[in-house]
Scaffold this motif. Structure first.
Motif, PDB file in Angstrom:
ATOM      1  N   GLN A 132       0.816  -1.438  -0.147  1.00 36.73           N
ATOM      2  CA  GLN A 132      -0.042   0.026  -0.020  1.00 36.73           C
ATOM      3  C   GLN A 132       1.074   1.218  -0.081  1.00 36.73           C
ATOM      4  OE1 GLN A 132      -4.089   0.028   1.827  1.00 36.73           O
ATOM      5  NE2 GLN A 132      -3.283  -1.534   3.194  1.00 36.73           N
ATOM      6  N   ILE A 133       0.059   2.226  -0.497  1.00 39.84           N
ATOM      7  CA  ILE A 133       0.771   3.716  -0.619  1.00 39.84           C
ATOM      8  C   ILE A 133       0.218   4.640   0.303  1.00 39.84           C
ATOM      9  CG2 ILE A 133       2.276   3.268  -2.620  1.00 39.84           C
ATOM     10  CD1 ILE A 133      -0.069   4.602  -4.189  1.00 39.84           C
ATOM     11  N   ALA A 134       0.717   5.809   0.604  1.00 43.85           N
ATOM     12  CA  ALA A 134       0.070   6.874   0.840  1.00 43.85           C
ATOM     13  C   ALA A 134       0.023   7.872  -0.042  1.00 43.85           C
ATOM     14  CB  ALA A 134       0.804   7.433   2.233  1.00 43.85           C
ATOM     15  N   VAL A 135      -1.365   8.349  -0.293  1.00 47.01           N
ATOM     16  CA  VAL A 135      -1.538   9.277  -1.215  1.00 47.01           C
ATOM     17  C   VAL A 135      -1.693  10.614  -0.606  1.00 47.01           C
ATOM     18  CG1 VAL A 135      -2.794  10.164  -3.332  1.00 47.01           C
ATOM     19  CG2 VAL A 135      -2.387   7.755  -2.765  1.00 47.01           C
ATOM     20  N   LEU A 136      -0.709  11.642  -1.013  1.00 43.71           N
ATOM     21  CA  LEU A 136      -0.871  13.122  -0.277  1.00 43.71           C
ATOM     22  C   LEU A 136      -0.801  14.301  -1.236  1.00 43.71           C
ATOM     23  CD1 LEU A 136       2.141  11.299   1.374  1.00 43.71           C
ATOM     24  CD2 LEU A 136       0.939  12.490   2.867  1.00 43.71           C
ATOM     25  N   PRO A 137      -1.138  15.232  -0.941  1.00 43.40           N
ATOM     26  CA  PRO A 137      -0.841  16.550  -1.622  1.00 43.40           C
ATOM     27  C   PRO A 137       0.466  16.691  -2.145  1.00 43.40           C
ATOM     28  CG  PRO A 137      -2.261  17.029   0.144  1.00 43.40           C
ATOM     29  CD  PRO A 137      -1.601  15.646   0.507  1.00 43.40           C
ATOM     30  N   ALA A 138       0.718  16.799  -3.344  1.00 49.20           N
ATOM     31  CA  ALA A 138       1.891  16.724  -3.802  1.00 49.20           C
ATOM     32  C   ALA A 138       2.957  17.776  -3.245  1.00 49.20           C
ATOM     33  CB  ALA A 138       2.077  17.434  -5.321  1.00 49.20           C
ATOM     34  N   GLY A 139       2.663  18.754  -2.603  1.00 49.11           N
ATOM     35  CA  GLY A 139       3.655  19.800  -1.903  1.00 49.11           C
ATOM     36  C   GLY A 139       3.634  19.561  -0.521  1.00 49.11           C
ATOM     37  N   HIS A 140       3.091  18.433   0.204  1.00 47.17           N
ATOM     38  CA  HIS A 140       3.189  18.205   1.531  1.00 47.17           C
ATOM     39  C   HIS A 140       4.582  17.927   1.866  1.00 47.17           C
ATOM     40  CE1 HIS A 140       2.595  16.388   5.279  1.00 47.17           C
ATOM     41  NE2 HIS A 140       1.534  17.069   5.367  1.00 47.17           N
ATOM     42  N   PRO A 141       4.939  18.089   3.178  1.00 48.23           N
ATOM     43  CA  PRO A 141       6.461  17.790   3.458  1.00 48.23           C
ATOM     44  C   PRO A 141       6.735  16.306   3.360  1.00 48.23           C
ATOM     45  CG  PRO A 141       5.486  19.398   4.830  1.00 48.23           C
ATOM     46  CD  PRO A 141       4.490  19.007   4.035  1.00 48.23           C
TER      47      PRO A 141
ATOM     48  N   HIS B  76     -17.001   8.887  -1.023  1.00 47.84           N
ATOM     49  CA  HIS B  76     -18.138   8.450  -2.036  1.00 47.84           C
ATOM     50  C   HIS B  76     -17.794   7.802  -3.371  1.00 47.84           C
ATOM     51  CE1 HIS B  76     -21.032   9.778   0.841  1.00 47.84           C
ATOM     52  NE2 HIS B  76     -20.661  10.936   0.992  1.00 47.84           N
ATOM     53  N   ASP B  77     -16.658   8.421  -3.690  1.00 48.50           N
ATOM     54  CA  ASP B  77     -16.085   7.893  -5.031  1.00 48.50           C
ATOM     55  C   ASP B  77     -14.681   8.170  -5.275  1.00 48.50           C
ATOM     56  OD1 ASP B  77     -16.214  10.374  -6.366  1.00 48.50           O
ATOM     57  OD2 ASP B  77     -18.428  10.064  -6.497  1.00 48.50           O
ATOM     58  N   GLN B  78     -14.140   7.898  -6.381  1.00 50.57           N
ATOM     59  CA  GLN B  78     -12.805   7.944  -6.481  1.00 50.57           C
ATOM     60  C   GLN B  78     -12.541   9.401  -7.052  1.00 50.57           C
ATOM     61  OE1 GLN B  78     -11.089   5.479  -9.513  1.00 50.57           O
ATOM     62  NE2 GLN B  78      -9.493   7.095 -10.189  1.00 50.57           N
ATOM     63  N   THR B  79     -13.345   9.940  -7.868  1.00 50.25           N
ATOM     64  CA  THR B  79     -13.183  11.454  -8.001  1.00 50.25           C
ATOM     65  C   THR B  79     -13.103  12.256  -6.841  1.00 50.25           C
ATOM     66  OG1 THR B  79     -14.088  10.863 -10.312  1.00 50.25           O
ATOM     67  CG2 THR B  79     -13.881  13.091  -9.493  1.00 50.25           C
ATOM     68  N   GLN B  80     -14.049  11.901  -5.970  1.00 47.19           N
ATOM     69  CA  GLN B  80     -14.098  12.997  -4.875  1.00 47.19           C
ATOM     70  C   GLN B  80     -12.869  12.900  -4.021  1.00 47.19           C
ATOM     71  OE1 GLN B  80     -16.561  11.380  -1.596  1.00 47.19           O
ATOM     72  NE2 GLN B  80     -16.529  13.358  -0.448  1.00 47.19           N
ATOM     73  N   LEU B  81     -12.202  11.586  -3.622  1.00 50.75           N
ATOM     74  CA  LEU B  81     -11.106  11.139  -3.004  1.00 50.75           C
ATOM     75  C   LEU B  81     -10.048  12.009  -3.656  1.00 50.75           C
ATOM     76  CD1 LEU B  81      -9.573   9.878  -0.865  1.00 50.75           C
ATOM     77  CD2 LEU B  81      -9.349   7.849  -2.347  1.00 50.75           C
ATOM     78  N   ALA B  82      -9.669  11.778  -5.060  1.00 53.46           N
ATOM     79  CA  ALA B  82      -8.722  12.551  -5.675  1.00 53.46           C
ATOM     80  C   ALA B  82      -8.767  13.987  -5.617  1.00 53.46           C
ATOM     81  CB  ALA B  82      -8.872  12.067  -7.175  1.00 53.46           C
ATOM     82  N   GLN B  83      -9.927  14.575  -5.606  1.00 47.74           N
ATOM     83  CA  GLN B  83      -9.883  16.054  -5.577  1.00 47.74           C
ATOM     84  C   GLN B  83      -9.646  16.603  -4.303  1.00 47.74           C
ATOM     85  OE1 GLN B  83     -13.854  17.864  -6.232  1.00 47.74           O
ATOM     86  NE2 GLN B  83     -12.874  19.370  -7.659  1.00 47.74           N
ATOM     87  N   LEU B  84     -10.073  15.765  -3.039  1.00 49.49           N
ATOM     88  CA  LEU B  84      -9.884  16.401  -1.643  1.00 49.49           C
ATOM     89  C   LEU B  84      -8.355  16.193  -1.431  1.00 49.49           C
ATOM     90  CD1 LEU B  84     -12.988  14.833   0.019  1.00 49.49           C
ATOM     91  CD2 LEU B  84     -12.330  17.155  -0.701  1.00 49.49           C
ATOM     92  N   ILE B  85      -7.643  14.978  -2.001  1.00 48.51           N
ATOM     93  CA  ILE B  85      -6.298  15.097  -1.624  1.00 48.51           C
ATOM     94  C   ILE B  85      -5.644  16.250  -2.495  1.00 48.51           C
ATOM     95  CG2 ILE B  85      -4.208  13.569  -2.233  1.00 48.51           C
ATOM     96  CD1 ILE B  85      -5.865  10.919  -2.133  1.00 48.51           C
ATOM     97  N   ALA B  86      -5.837  16.307  -3.775  1.00 49.80           N
ATOM     98  CA  ALA B  86      -5.243  17.209  -4.131  1.00 49.80           C
ATOM     99  C   ALA B  86      -5.328  18.842  -3.715  1.00 49.80           C
ATOM    100  CB  ALA B  86      -5.600  17.611  -5.673  1.00 49.80           C
TER     101      ALA B  86
END
Length: 287
Positions: free
Chosen positions: A174-183, A221-231
């Motif tokens: 598994q991987i942690a998916v974070l915002p690209a600019g996070h430390p 609720h879905d993948q798109t929502q998750l992707a947007q909130l992480i970004a």
């Protein structure tokens, strides 16, 4: 008499779920008196009281609670049988009768694994047509039980395989998916402790059994929502390694060394006797 008619079950379930004869009759599109008589006749046939009726309304007895659970499962089974029978006979197909399988997959499923499976099965003699049914988070079990799907790709420890037969197809980290600019995005590896309590970045929550676990993170609720909130820097998620395939440029992925492995299974109802399904499972096992 031990047998029950589907009509009786529909009548009882409407009353049991509404706990009100008037609303149940309206839901069924019938008058209240014949509905009341039908429930009374059902109670006499079974020799038990299913409902407590008093001035305050209607309540289920212990026997009624059992019939509510069993009746739902029975009606789901008859609906599933009808759907799968129609598919097996090619009902609704413009090309005439042809065996067809519906494969339920979550939107973020491994595209590479799915492509290999579909291509390998299509090359088999007498392969059935496979319709891929994208589904939401943790919906595969429901689709299998009510007959909208014949087979599904499921993932432990996220999905429960209870009540299904299955074959393991793939194990991944598994991987942690974070915002690209996070430390933490610059780290080569992370632990679950590293991401469990990040200021302003609570872990995402999604339903493992139809309900969301408690916590400050957003309900996904879905993948798109998750992707947007992480970004947007609103959440972080721990996901299978294969999720790298759909990551955005605004995401960073870092391996989580102590996260449990994710196992992909192909799963199907235990009572299935479909030759087409057996062929798909054999192909998947070979992969």
């Amino acid at each position: 008499m031990d047998s029950l008619e589907t009509r009786e079950l529909r009548y009882f379930l409407a009353v049991a779920e509404e706990l009100h004869f008037g609303r149940a009759a309206e839901r069924l599109g019938m008058a209240q008196p014949p509905l009341s008589r039908a429930i009374q006749q059902l109670e006499r046939r079974l020799g038990v009281s299913l409902l407590d009726r008093n001035r305050r309304g209607v309540a289920l007895t212990g026997a009624g609670e059992v019939l509510l659970d069993e009746g739902r499962a029975a009606l789901d089974a008859t609906t599933a049988a009808a759907r799968r029978t129609r598919r097996a006979g090619g009902a609704g197909s413009p090309d005439g009768p042809r065996n067809r399988l519906v494969l339920a997959v979550k939107a973020a499923a491994s595209h590479e694994l799915l492509r290999k499976l579909l291509d390998a099965y299509a090359a088999e003699p007498d392969a059935a047509e496979v319709e891929v049914l994208p589904c939401g988070l943790c919906e595969q079990a429901l689709l299998l039980r009510d007959g909208r799907a014949d087979v599904a790709l499921m993932y432990t420890p996220f999905n429960s395989l209870a009540g299904f037969d299955s074959e393991e197809l793939m194990t991944e980290g598994q991987i942690a998916v974070l915002p690209a600019g996070h430390p933490l995005a610059a780290r080569s590896t992370l632990s679950l402790a590293d991401i469990s309590d990040l200021p302003g970045l609570p872990p995402a929550r999604w339903p493992g059994d139809g309900t969301y676990p408690p916590g400050p993170g957003p309900e996904i609720h879905d993948q798109t929502q998750l992707a947007q909130l992480i970004a947007l820097g609103r959440t972080v998620a721990v996901l299978p390694e294969s999720s790298r395939a759909w990551l955005w440029s605004g995401h960073a992925a870092v391996p989580v060394t102590d996260a449990p492995p994710v196992v992909t299974h192909i799963a199907w109802p235990t009572h299935s006797r479909s030759l087409a399904l057996a062929g798909l499972v054999r192909t998947a096992a070979r992969l």
